[in-house]
Scaffold this motif. Structure first.
Motif, PDB file in Angstrom:
ATOM      1  N   VAL A 106      18.384  29.622  -7.564  1.00 54.32           N
ATOM      2  CA  VAL A 106      17.061  29.183  -8.028  1.00 54.32           C
ATOM      3  C   VAL A 106      15.988  29.481  -6.995  1.00 54.32           C
ATOM      4  O   VAL A 106      16.261  29.608  -5.794  1.00 54.32           O
ATOM      5  CB  VAL A 106      17.044  27.673  -8.387  1.00 54.32           C
ATOM      6  CG1 VAL A 106      18.155  27.323  -9.364  1.00 54.32           C
ATOM      7  CG2 VAL A 106      17.140  26.808  -7.154  1.00 54.32           C
ATOM      8  N   ASP A 107      14.767  29.561  -7.480  1.00 48.90           N
ATOM      9  CA  ASP A 107      13.615  29.814  -6.609  1.00 48.90           C
ATOM     10  C   ASP A 107      13.164  28.502  -5.968  1.00 48.90           C
ATOM     11  O   ASP A 107      12.900  27.523  -6.664  1.00 48.90           O
ATOM     12  CB  ASP A 107      12.484  30.420  -7.446  1.00 48.90           C
ATOM     13  CG  ASP A 107      11.280  30.743  -6.605  1.00 48.90           C
ATOM     14  OD1 ASP A 107      11.279  31.833  -5.992  1.00 48.90           O
ATOM     15  OD2 ASP A 107      10.359  29.910  -6.536  1.00 48.90           O
ATOM     16  N   ILE A 108      13.065  28.481  -4.651  1.00 46.34           N
ATOM     17  CA  ILE A 108      12.796  27.228  -3.942  1.00 46.34           C
ATOM     18  C   ILE A 108      11.445  26.622  -4.313  1.00 46.34           C
ATOM     19  O   ILE A 108      11.329  25.412  -4.506  1.00 46.34           O
ATOM     20  CB  ILE A 108      12.929  27.416  -2.411  1.00 46.34           C
ATOM     21  CG1 ILE A 108      14.422  27.594  -2.059  1.00 46.34           C
ATOM     22  CG2 ILE A 108      12.360  26.224  -1.659  1.00 46.34           C
ATOM     23  CD1 ILE A 108      14.733  27.617  -0.588  1.00 46.34           C
ATOM     24  N   VAL A 110       9.752  26.911  -7.083  1.00 47.21           N
ATOM     25  CA  VAL A 110       9.828  26.343  -8.434  1.00 47.21           C
ATOM     26  C   VAL A 110      10.559  25.002  -8.391  1.00 47.21           C
ATOM     27  O   VAL A 110      10.119  24.007  -8.975  1.00 47.21           O
ATOM     28  CB  VAL A 110      10.556  27.320  -9.392  1.00 47.21           C
ATOM     29  CG1 VAL A 110      10.817  26.665 -10.735  1.00 47.21           C
ATOM     30  CG2 VAL A 110       9.748  28.596  -9.587  1.00 47.21           C
TER      31      VAL A 110
END
Lengths: 179, 179
Positions: A106-108, A110
């Motif tokens: 996952v994108d940190i 976000v």
DNA sequence: TTCTATTATGCAATTATGTGCATATGGTTT
DNA sequence: AAACCATATGCACATAATTGCATAATAGAA
């Protein structure tokens, strides 16, 4: 199926319409057992079929008639039997924790936003609980029922308070990655 | 349907059999998203149908053949899309709190036992989490994935610790009624 | 020697939950 | 005048979860 019992418990206090119950499940008892109005109406139909509640229609002019549900003796028996049975552990299902668990997919930034949103939600719950406690449960002459609700509310408050703290820690820890 | 995503997340780490996944859901990821082995096998069948995992049977002698599931590119796309979507609040459903809420319909000594049982369950979880943290996440050179799991575990630990404290308070408050 | 645990898979039936839609009216806001 | 909110009820469809059952081999304990 403890929605049945939660509804019966509410009706122990006083007879109510489905609409009243739905509102109760949006607040008070809904803090501990959440249910939508559709769920409540469906469950009421089942309870009526089984003879655990007695339902009478009340004429109203202008707006739809209300159907008032009263708990029956066998309904009370069901509540009593349930009260003796051991409680289940509430099942954990938290997407946010799964995303933390899967941090490399996952994108940190976000995820950080999602943690912020969750933090706000818990802060909102916490202050709502505080308001209720001050308004209804801060007097000293509480009934036994009132004392029980106060204990549940106290647990809710400390739960939410802890969530606010932990989410703060989580956000800090997340911020220390890749900087 | 976030069981699908939880499974895909596990398979991102490495290909696994249904049995492996079921065990993972009894421990690690199961701390944040609980699922039974039946649920896992059924969901795997769906993921295979949708082409999100690739399943190959591995011959074994003596015991049943294993079926190893590998995440596909479209499976990874699904995980990515999910990671961007906002998270839901976990729905609260706790019989114990409902019983406290309905204190005048339950027997206090029975409820007290149920609170004691719950306290033990949270203590057990807390020490299990501590053991895992010490064993796997106390080193300083963690990967990004490891750091995420550590954050989730830290939240779990403070959650359980708080539950232990609050249940103690609740038991005390309950003891002060009718004495 | 029987019983239990571990490995390994899964179906079927039931119960529970969530989402969207439908209806009807009176009062308040824009 | 049109839009919206509160009151009041509920159906239908879809998704998810629980529970019980079923199979099959091996290793080890009672």
């Amino acid at each position: 199926m403890a929605l049945a019992e939660a509804i019966l418990v509410c009706l122990t206090d006083r007879p109510m319409s489905g609409y009243d119950l739905a509102k109760t499940f949006d607040a008070s008892i809904g803090f501990f057992w959440r249910a939508s109005h559709q769920q409540v109406y469906r469950e009421l139909a089942r309870l009526r079929e089984k003879g655990l509640v007695d339902s009478r229609e009340i004429e109203q002019s202008g707006r739809p008639n209300r159907i008032i549900h009263t708990i029956t003796n066998s309904g009370e028996d069901v509540v009593h039997a349930w009260s003796l049975k051991p409680c289940r552990m509430p099942s954990v299902k938290d997407e946010l924790l799964v995303k933390l668990y899967a941090l490399d997919t996952v994108d940190i930034s976000v995820l950080r936003e999602q943690l912020d949103i969750r933090l706000d939600q818990h802060r909102a719950k916490l202050s709502a609980y505080h308001r209720i406690k001050e308004k209804f449960y801060d007097g000293q002459n509480l009934t036994r029922a009132g004392k029980g609700k106060l204990i549940a509310l106290t647990m809710g408050i400390s739960n939410e308070g802890e969530m606010v703290k932990t989410l703060g820690t989580a956000i800090t820890m997340l911020g220390e990655i890749d900087e």
